[in-house]
Design a protein around this motif. Structure first.
Motif, PDB file in Angstrom:
ATOM      1  N   VAL A  54     117.549  45.736 -29.581  1.00  0.00           N
ATOM      2  CA  VAL A  54     118.985  45.750 -29.309  1.00  0.00           C
ATOM      3  C   VAL A  54     119.188  45.342 -27.858  1.00  0.00           C
ATOM      4  CG1 VAL A  54     119.481  47.546 -31.003  1.00  0.00           C
ATOM      5  CG2 VAL A  54     118.983  48.190 -28.644  1.00  0.00           C
ATOM      6  N   SER A  55     120.432  45.154 -27.474  1.00  0.00           N
ATOM      7  CA  SER A  55     120.725  44.761 -26.091  1.00  0.00           C
ATOM      8  C   SER A  55     121.787  45.667 -25.474  1.00  0.00           C
ATOM      9  CB  SER A  55     121.187  43.297 -26.059  1.00  0.00           C
ATOM     10  OG  SER A  55     122.317  43.108 -26.882  1.00  0.00           O
ATOM     11  N   VAL A  56     121.813  46.934 -25.887  1.00  0.00           N
ATOM     12  CA  VAL A  56     122.796  47.880 -25.359  1.00  0.00           C
ATOM     13  C   VAL A  56     122.070  49.078 -24.744  1.00  0.00           C
ATOM     14  CG1 VAL A  56     124.700  47.217 -26.864  1.00  0.00           C
ATOM     15  CG2 VAL A  56     123.011  48.881 -27.677  1.00  0.00           C
ATOM     16  N   GLU A  57     120.955  48.802 -24.070  1.00  0.00           N
ATOM     17  CA  GLU A  57     120.142  49.890 -23.565  1.00  0.00           C
ATOM     18  C   GLU A  57     120.925  50.814 -22.617  1.00  0.00           C
ATOM     19  OE1 GLU A  57     117.045  46.485 -24.001  1.00  0.00           O
ATOM     20  OE2 GLU A  57     119.188  46.701 -23.645  1.00  0.00           O
ATOM     21  N   ASN A  58     121.570  50.234 -21.601  1.00  0.00           N
ATOM     22  CA  ASN A  58     122.241  51.080 -20.614  1.00  0.00           C
ATOM     23  C   ASN A  58     123.355  51.915 -21.234  1.00  0.00           C
ATOM     24  OD1 ASN A  58     120.524  49.970 -18.784  1.00  0.00           O
ATOM     25  ND2 ASN A  58     122.086  49.084 -17.471  1.00  0.00           N
ATOM     26  N   ASP A  59     124.062  51.332 -22.195  1.00  0.00           N
ATOM     27  CA  ASP A  59     125.098  52.098 -22.896  1.00  0.00           C
ATOM     28  C   ASP A  59     124.481  53.299 -23.610  1.00  0.00           C
ATOM     29  OD1 ASP A  59     125.921  49.289 -22.570  1.00  0.00           O
ATOM     30  OD2 ASP A  59     127.765  49.943 -23.529  1.00  0.00           O
ATOM     31  N   ALA A  60     123.319  53.070 -24.231  1.00  0.00           N
ATOM     32  CA  ALA A  60     122.641  54.157 -24.949  1.00  0.00           C
ATOM     33  C   ALA A  60     122.167  55.236 -23.981  1.00  0.00           C
ATOM     34  CB  ALA A  60     121.467  53.597 -25.755  1.00  0.00           C
ATOM     35  N   PHE A  61     121.617  54.819 -22.819  1.00  0.00           N
ATOM     36  CA  PHE A  61     121.170  55.792 -21.824  1.00  0.00           C
ATOM     37  C   PHE A  61     122.340  56.658 -21.377  1.00  0.00           C
ATOM     38  CE2 PHE A  61     118.025  52.313 -20.304  1.00  0.00           C
ATOM     39  CZ  PHE A  61     117.289  52.469 -21.463  1.00  0.00           C
ATOM     40  N   ASP A  62     123.457  56.002 -21.120  1.00  0.00           N
ATOM     41  CA  ASP A  62     124.635  56.713 -20.639  1.00  0.00           C
ATOM     42  C   ASP A  62     125.117  57.727 -21.675  1.00  0.00           C
ATOM     43  OD1 ASP A  62     126.704  57.142 -18.682  1.00  0.00           O
ATOM     44  OD2 ASP A  62     128.057  56.123 -20.056  1.00  0.00           O
ATOM     45  N   LEU A  63     125.116  57.305 -22.931  1.00  0.00           N
ATOM     46  CA  LEU A  63     125.574  58.188 -24.006  1.00  0.00           C
ATOM     47  C   LEU A  63     124.655  59.403 -24.122  1.00  0.00           C
ATOM     48  CD1 LEU A  63     127.609  58.543 -26.344  1.00  0.00           C
ATOM     49  CD2 LEU A  63     125.994  57.321 -27.809  1.00  0.00           C
ATOM     50  N   VAL A  64     123.356  59.184 -24.028  1.00  0.00           N
ATOM     51  CA  VAL A  64     122.397  60.285 -24.112  1.00  0.00           C
ATOM     52  C   VAL A  64     122.565  61.230 -22.934  1.00  0.00           C
ATOM     53  CG1 VAL A  64     119.940  60.865 -23.969  1.00  0.00           C
ATOM     54  CG2 VAL A  64     120.712  59.059 -25.516  1.00  0.00           C
ATOM     55  N   ARG A  65     122.663  60.662 -21.729  1.00  0.00           N
ATOM     56  CA  ARG A  65     122.781  61.496 -20.533  1.00  0.00           C
ATOM     57  C   ARG A  65     124.033  62.364 -20.575  1.00  0.00           C
ATOM     58  NH1 ARG A  65     122.129  57.782 -17.316  1.00  0.00           N
ATOM     59  NH2 ARG A  65     119.938  58.102 -16.813  1.00  0.00           N
ATOM     60  N   LYS A  66     125.127  61.791 -21.055  1.00  0.00           N
ATOM     61  CA  LYS A  66     126.384  62.541 -21.116  1.00  0.00           C
ATOM     62  C   LYS A  66     126.337  63.669 -22.144  1.00  0.00           C
ATOM     63  CE  LYS A  66     129.480  58.853 -19.564  1.00  0.00           C
ATOM     64  NZ  LYS A  66     130.527  57.882 -19.965  1.00  0.00           N
ATOM     65  N   ASN A  67     125.371  63.623 -23.055  1.00  0.00           N
ATOM     66  CA  ASN A  67     125.313  64.632 -24.110  1.00  0.00           C
ATOM     67  C   ASN A  67     124.065  65.508 -24.021  1.00  0.00           C
ATOM     68  OD1 ASN A  67     127.595  64.187 -26.311  1.00  0.00           O
ATOM     69  ND2 ASN A  67     126.992  62.172 -25.549  1.00  0.00           N
ATOM     70  N   LEU A  68     123.451  65.567 -22.824  1.00  0.00           N
ATOM     71  CA  LEU A  68     122.260  66.394 -22.666  1.00  0.00           C
ATOM     72  C   LEU A  68     122.551  67.859 -22.950  1.00  0.00           C
ATOM     73  CD1 LEU A  68     120.334  64.972 -19.578  1.00  0.00           C
ATOM     74  CD2 LEU A  68     119.549  65.134 -21.928  1.00  0.00           C
ATOM     75  N   GLY A  69     123.801  68.284 -22.678  1.00  0.00           N
ATOM     76  CA  GLY A  69     124.156  69.664 -22.955  1.00  0.00           C
ATOM     77  C   GLY A  69     124.350  69.941 -24.431  1.00  0.00           C
ATOM     78  N   ASN A  70     124.479  68.880 -25.227  1.00  0.00           N
ATOM     79  CA  ASN A  70     124.722  69.043 -26.666  1.00  0.00           C
ATOM     80  C   ASN A  70     123.460  68.878 -27.513  1.00  0.00           C
ATOM     81  OD1 ASN A  70     127.514  69.310 -26.172  1.00  0.00           O
ATOM     82  ND2 ASN A  70     127.741  67.083 -26.104  1.00  0.00           N
ATOM     83  N   ALA A  71     122.487  68.153 -26.998  1.00  0.00           N
ATOM     84  CA  ALA A  71     121.284  67.903 -27.795  1.00  0.00           C
ATOM     85  C   ALA A  71     120.152  67.416 -26.906  1.00  0.00           C
ATOM     86  CB  ALA A  71     121.577  66.856 -28.875  1.00  0.00           C
ATOM     87  N   ASN A  72     118.933  67.646 -27.365  1.00  0.00           N
ATOM     88  CA  ASN A  72     117.749  67.039 -26.755  1.00  0.00           C
ATOM     89  C   ASN A  72     117.478  65.728 -27.483  1.00  0.00           C
ATOM     90  OD1 ASN A  72     117.247  69.446 -25.179  1.00  0.00           O
ATOM     91  ND2 ASN A  72     116.560  70.384 -27.090  1.00  0.00           N
ATOM     92  N   PHE A  73     116.994  64.718 -26.764  1.00  0.00           N
ATOM     93  CA  PHE A  73     116.769  63.411 -27.374  1.00  0.00           C
ATOM     94  C   PHE A  73     115.302  63.005 -27.206  1.00  0.00           C
ATOM     95  CE2 PHE A  73     121.242  63.526 -26.541  1.00  0.00           C
ATOM     96  CZ  PHE A  73     121.829  62.820 -27.572  1.00  0.00           C
ATOM     97  N   PHE A  74     114.733  62.516 -28.320  1.00  0.00           N
ATOM     98  CA  PHE A  74     113.376  62.003 -28.294  1.00  0.00           C
ATOM     99  C   PHE A  74     113.352  60.664 -29.035  1.00  0.00           C
ATOM    100  CE2 PHE A  74     113.064  66.535 -27.820  1.00  0.00           C
ATOM    101  CZ  PHE A  74     112.109  66.691 -26.816  1.00  0.00           C
ATOM    102  N   SER A  75     112.566  59.745 -28.514  1.00  0.00           N
ATOM    103  CA  SER A  75     112.543  58.408 -29.112  1.00  0.00           C
ATOM    104  C   SER A  75     111.159  58.076 -29.653  1.00  0.00           C
ATOM    105  CB  SER A  75     112.944  57.356 -28.065  1.00  0.00           C
ATOM    106  OG  SER A  75     112.053  57.371 -26.960  1.00  0.00           O
ATOM    107  N   PHE A  76     111.155  57.438 -30.829  1.00  0.00           N
ATOM    108  CA  PHE A  76     109.928  56.917 -31.431  1.00  0.00           C
ATOM    109  C   PHE A  76     110.060  55.403 -31.521  1.00  0.00           C
ATOM    110  CE2 PHE A  76     109.494  61.283 -32.676  1.00  0.00           C
ATOM    111  CZ  PHE A  76     108.129  61.491 -32.801  1.00  0.00           C
ATOM    112  N   GLY A  77     109.224  54.686 -30.792  1.00  0.00           N
ATOM    113  CA  GLY A  77     109.194  53.234 -30.867  1.00  0.00           C
ATOM    114  C   GLY A  77     108.286  52.798 -31.997  1.00  0.00           C
TER     115      GLY A  77
END
Length: 869
Positions: free
Chosen positions: A457-480
């Protein structure tokens, strides 16, 4: 996406305007006899205009879409189709090699790319290639014969302008730009016939062990990316580099590949292995080894090179590194964490599994995901709850009402849903993440999001921002998932979510990685981590706060220091066994020149953090700081580029732009280059340099036509065969003046009145077929051929009221064990006539095939082409 080859560059003229192929009206010769002379002229001269660039670049490196306000058009990769111009070298990159030197925990890599023009025209070569996500690129030089030109770092716009000027002046030049922290574009201008130009790039990176295992990853190829600016926070953003040519699945790379590693570990080496490529390992003492690529891997540049090594006794190279410079001094502290302990009490957990089932995941990558999800979901605890969200162009959820208890019935239901997936369509990651976050929350639970994707995909920074803004709501883990995953996305998501990235390149690794993940989230290795620097005078320390250590990975702290090397550094925290403390004596550590790469590593880390926080709003302060870091530390960034210009004027003849075609990453099917059906004619469009580029469209709900690719190894293993690839289509008719009411193309001509329609004669042909089991391609084709007359009659009947009806209709059939057609689904559609589509489907549903010899339903795909003679 279908093939989209070279582009025709023709002089502009007042009465000619290029429009997308599907909107061009080609009048018949009967109606416009005056066009005969033009047709003859273009038949003779058109070949001389063919070039190997799909898009002309503007001076600032962007690509203009056709039409007016087309900023929201999607860009997509496409398959290479060779130019009809034999004088043009379409694949100028002849070799790529890496010389890697590892000293302790620091790797220094020299990448050499050799470009040679074996054609008869001057060319400009453009090559999109990857590097490590942790790479700090600090040098570039270009060698032409006996002349070497060292590149300088400049602001991106200035470097581009200098390069374009040199290109116009006939000078050889090279330009290195960053598209992503792990994706770069190399431009080499004015490569003359017979020239061999060598471009060398230098970068360094820090090797951080996990559970005692060090890993060097050398990426070799950028996977095809889908870009839809409409889903980004900036709908006008274009990611022009994604519009790059690719070789087809199974087609060997055209560029030779080589890598050499000199490993000086500092401590005795227990073992060094490479599971991705065949290598030779020669040990020269306890702590030094040389790793060389086996000659059989000469064309192994279609998958990441991954070298893993372990020190004797599972030790980690921990300690303090210092270096002194003319203006600044740098330090790096690496602390081995305590061993993990078994958990005694776990809170109730909620797991949301977000799984990519897009076209690029088709086949091998999706099979890995299935194995991973089976391992993860199948081993949930009875107290856990879970949900599954599958996404491609759209998203579907296992339970819209909220997470389900992890009982046997629900686990089986989830695994059944995942097992049925096959992959197809675009990769809309952001909507999927938003939908997952909006799912009803299970009270009094700790929510964890697990994202499984290849990251194309080409929306990496948008995804980072979305994850960071929701750190209080969930933990995030990625599997490549896959052999050439987008590690920038995987590691960025982990960094934003304060988690850990997991990469799975082979199906048999899924269970082990799933188990590793469970251990990772169950018990932290070290919490409440703090670093006390005492009298050691430090500043600009990264990270400013140390998060919990959730895996057996070292604690890393680095920054700048001044004054004397005195005092102590103490790292403390709480482990499963109680309080933890480790102290280092600064005075016993001497600054060394060998550690000079620390300045690049510190700056690169700082740039990565700033870039992650810049949420595509072009925060002026962040842009300025990243730019300054790039210029001050001689580093490639999103806002700084390297440019090298030869002083000699070498040609007065304009260069033809050539985009180096990339191999598809191993295990990735042609479905990764998916989207709207495109033929050779669409790419052979009319445009002058700097003019309008072909209009791109991408239908994220469709897979590409299945007749356009050879079966992958995964398909072959299931006994699925494919019909031969279609031959190269004939050259297109010349572009004509745009009409107010365009008609659909029907082969090379379009009937413009009813008398012409009747004279033309309708024709139905069978394209590629895929079948399995006892239903061979030949047997299936024979059955469909018996229906050609009925299909032709349907076509004639519909064209009586719809003269524009033409194009391809691809169908996917589910065949029951008794040979009847259970379902029919459209996978490729150019005809856009609902009534006609229904008639064809009804006709196909009435076919009875030979029994396929399977107790389960099997699939058949077929593509019909409707045209006029």
């Amino acid at each position: 996406m279908m093939q989209r080859p070279t582009q025709v560059v023709r002089p502009k003229c007042a009465d000619t305007k290029r429009v997308p192929e599907r909107h061009v009206f080609y009048p018949t010769i009967r109606a416009h006899r005056g066009l005969i002379a033009i047709l003859i002229f273009l038949t003779i001269w058109a070949p001389s205009f063919l070039v190997a660039q799909p898009y002309p670049s503007s001076p600032n490196g962007t690509i203009s879409n056709s039409g007016g306000d087309d900023g929201d058009k999607s860009l997509s990769p496409y398959f290479l189709v060779k130019s009809d111009d034999p004088a043009l070298d379409q694949l100028p990159l002849k070799s790529s090699a890496a010389d890697v030197k590892i000293a302790g925990v620091i790797a220094d890599i020299n990448v050499s790319q050799v470009y040679k023009n074996e054609g008869k025209k001057p060319i400009e070569a453009i090559y999109v290639f990857p590097a490590s996500t942790r790479a700090a690129v600090y040098g570039l030089k270009m060698t032409i014969a006996d002349r070497t030109i060292v590149a300088v770092i400049k602001k991106k716009e200035e470097a581009r302008q200098e390069y374009e000027q040199a290109k116009r002046q006939g000078k050889s030049a090279s330009l290195l730009e960053q598209e992503r922290p792990n994706v770069f574009t190399m431009n080499v201008a004015n490569i003359l016939p017979g020239d061999e130009i060598k471009v060398e790039m230098k970068y360094t990176e820090l090797l951080v062990p996990s559970e005692g295992v060090y890993e060097l990853v050398y990426p070799t190829v950028v996977g095809p990316r889908y870009n839809n600016p409409a889903t980004s926070s900036d709908p006008k953003r274009q990611e022009n580099w994604v519009a790059n040519p690719y070789l087809k699945e199974g087609e060997a790379p055209k560029t030779t590949f080589d890598i050499k590693v000199a490993l000086s570990a500092g401590l005795p080496i227990q073992e060094a292995v490479c599971e991705t490529h065949k290598v030779n390992v020669a040990y020269e003492g306890q702590s030094f080894a040389r790793i060389t690529l086996d000659p059989s891997e000469k064309y192994g540049g279609n998958r990441d090179f991954i070298l893993k090594y372990r020190l004797a006794g599972g030790k980690v190279e921990s300690g303090l590194l210092l270096t002194q410079g003319d203006k600044e001094n740098f330090f790096l502290l690496m602390v081995q964490p305590p061993k993990r302990v078994e958990p005694k009490q776990l809170p109730k957990r909620e797991y949301i599994f977000i799984v990519d089932i897009s076209g690029s995941m088709h086949g091998f990558p999706l099979e890995i995901s299935k194995n991973l999800l089976k391992s993860l979901i199948g081993n949930l605890k009875p107290t856990d709850v879970f949900n599954v969200l599958l996404f491609a162009g759209s998203a579907q959820v296992l339970s819209e009402s909220g997470s389900l208890p992890a009982n046997e019935e629900n686990i089986k239901k989830a695994i059944d849903v995942i097992t049925r997936q096959e992959g197809g369509g675009g990769t809309e990651l952001l909507p999927a993440l938003r939908k997952a976050l909006d799912l009803p929350r299970t009270p009094n639970t700790s929510r964890t999001m697990i994202i499984a994707t290849d990251g194309f995909v080409s929306v990496e920074n948008d995804a980072f921002d979305l994850v960071r803004k929701n750190l209080g709501n969930a933990n995030f883990f990625s599997f490549g998932i896959g052999t050439s995953v987008n590690r920038h996305l995987m590691e960025g998501l982990a960094r934003a979510g304060m988690g850990e990235p997991f990469i799975i390149s082979k199906p048999d690794q899924a269970a082990a990685q799933a188990e590793k993940f469970r251990k990772y989230v169950e018990t932290p290795v070290l919490t409440s981590v703090k670093a006390d620097f005492g009298d050691f005078d430090v500043h600009a320390v990264e990270p400013p706060a140390i998060p919990d250590v959730l895996a057996e990975r070292p604690v890393i702290v680095f920054g700048k220091w001044k004054g004397k090397t005195e005092g102590t550094i103490t790292v403390s925290g709480v482990s499963g066994e109680g309080e933890y403390k480790q102290t280092f004596d600064v005075a016993s550590t001497k600054p060394m020149e060998e550690n000079s790469a620390l300045r690049y590593l510190w700056a690169r880390h700082r740039i990565a953090v700033l870039s992650d926080f810049n949420t595509l709003r072009n925060d002026k302060e962040i842009v300025e700081e990243v730019t300054k870091l790039g210029l001050d530390y001689n580093l490639l960034t999103a806002y700084t580029s390297f440019v090298a210009v030869d002083s000699l004027v070498r040609t007065q003849q304009p260069s033809t732009q050539v985009k180096q075609a990339l191999p598809l990453p191993e295990g990735v099917s042609n479905l990764a280059v998916g989207g709207a059906v495109m033929s050779k004619q669409m790419a052979l469009s009319s445009s002058a340099p700097g003019g309008a580029a072909p209009e791109m469209s991408f239908d994220s709900s469709r897979s590409m036509e299945k007749e356009e690719y050879a079966p992958s190894a995964e398909f072959k293993s299931r006994g699925i065969s494919a019909s031969p690839m279609p031959s190269t289509p004939p050259p297109p008719p010349p572009p004509m003046k745009k009409f107010d009411k365009p008609a659909r193309i029907v082969n090379a001509t379009v009937a413009n009145d009813k008398s012409d329609a009747k004279a033309a004669g309708e024709k139905v042909t069978i394209g590629g077929i895929m079948a399995s089991g006892k239903l061979t391609v030949d047997a299936v084709r024979a059955i469909f051929e018996k229906k050609i007359q009925e299909l032709t009659d349907l076509y004639k009947k519909t064209r009586a009221t719809n003269l524009k009806l033409a194009g391809k209709l691809g169908l996917e059939l589910k065949i029951a064990p008794n040979g009847s057609v259970r379902t029919v689904k459209i996978i490729t559609n150019e005809v856009s006539d609902k009534g006609f589509e229904k008639d064809v489907i009804d006709l196909v549903k009435g076919i009875t095939f030979d029994k396929p010899g399977s107790s389960d339903d099997i699939e058949i795909t077929v593509v019909f082409t409707f045209s006029t003679n």
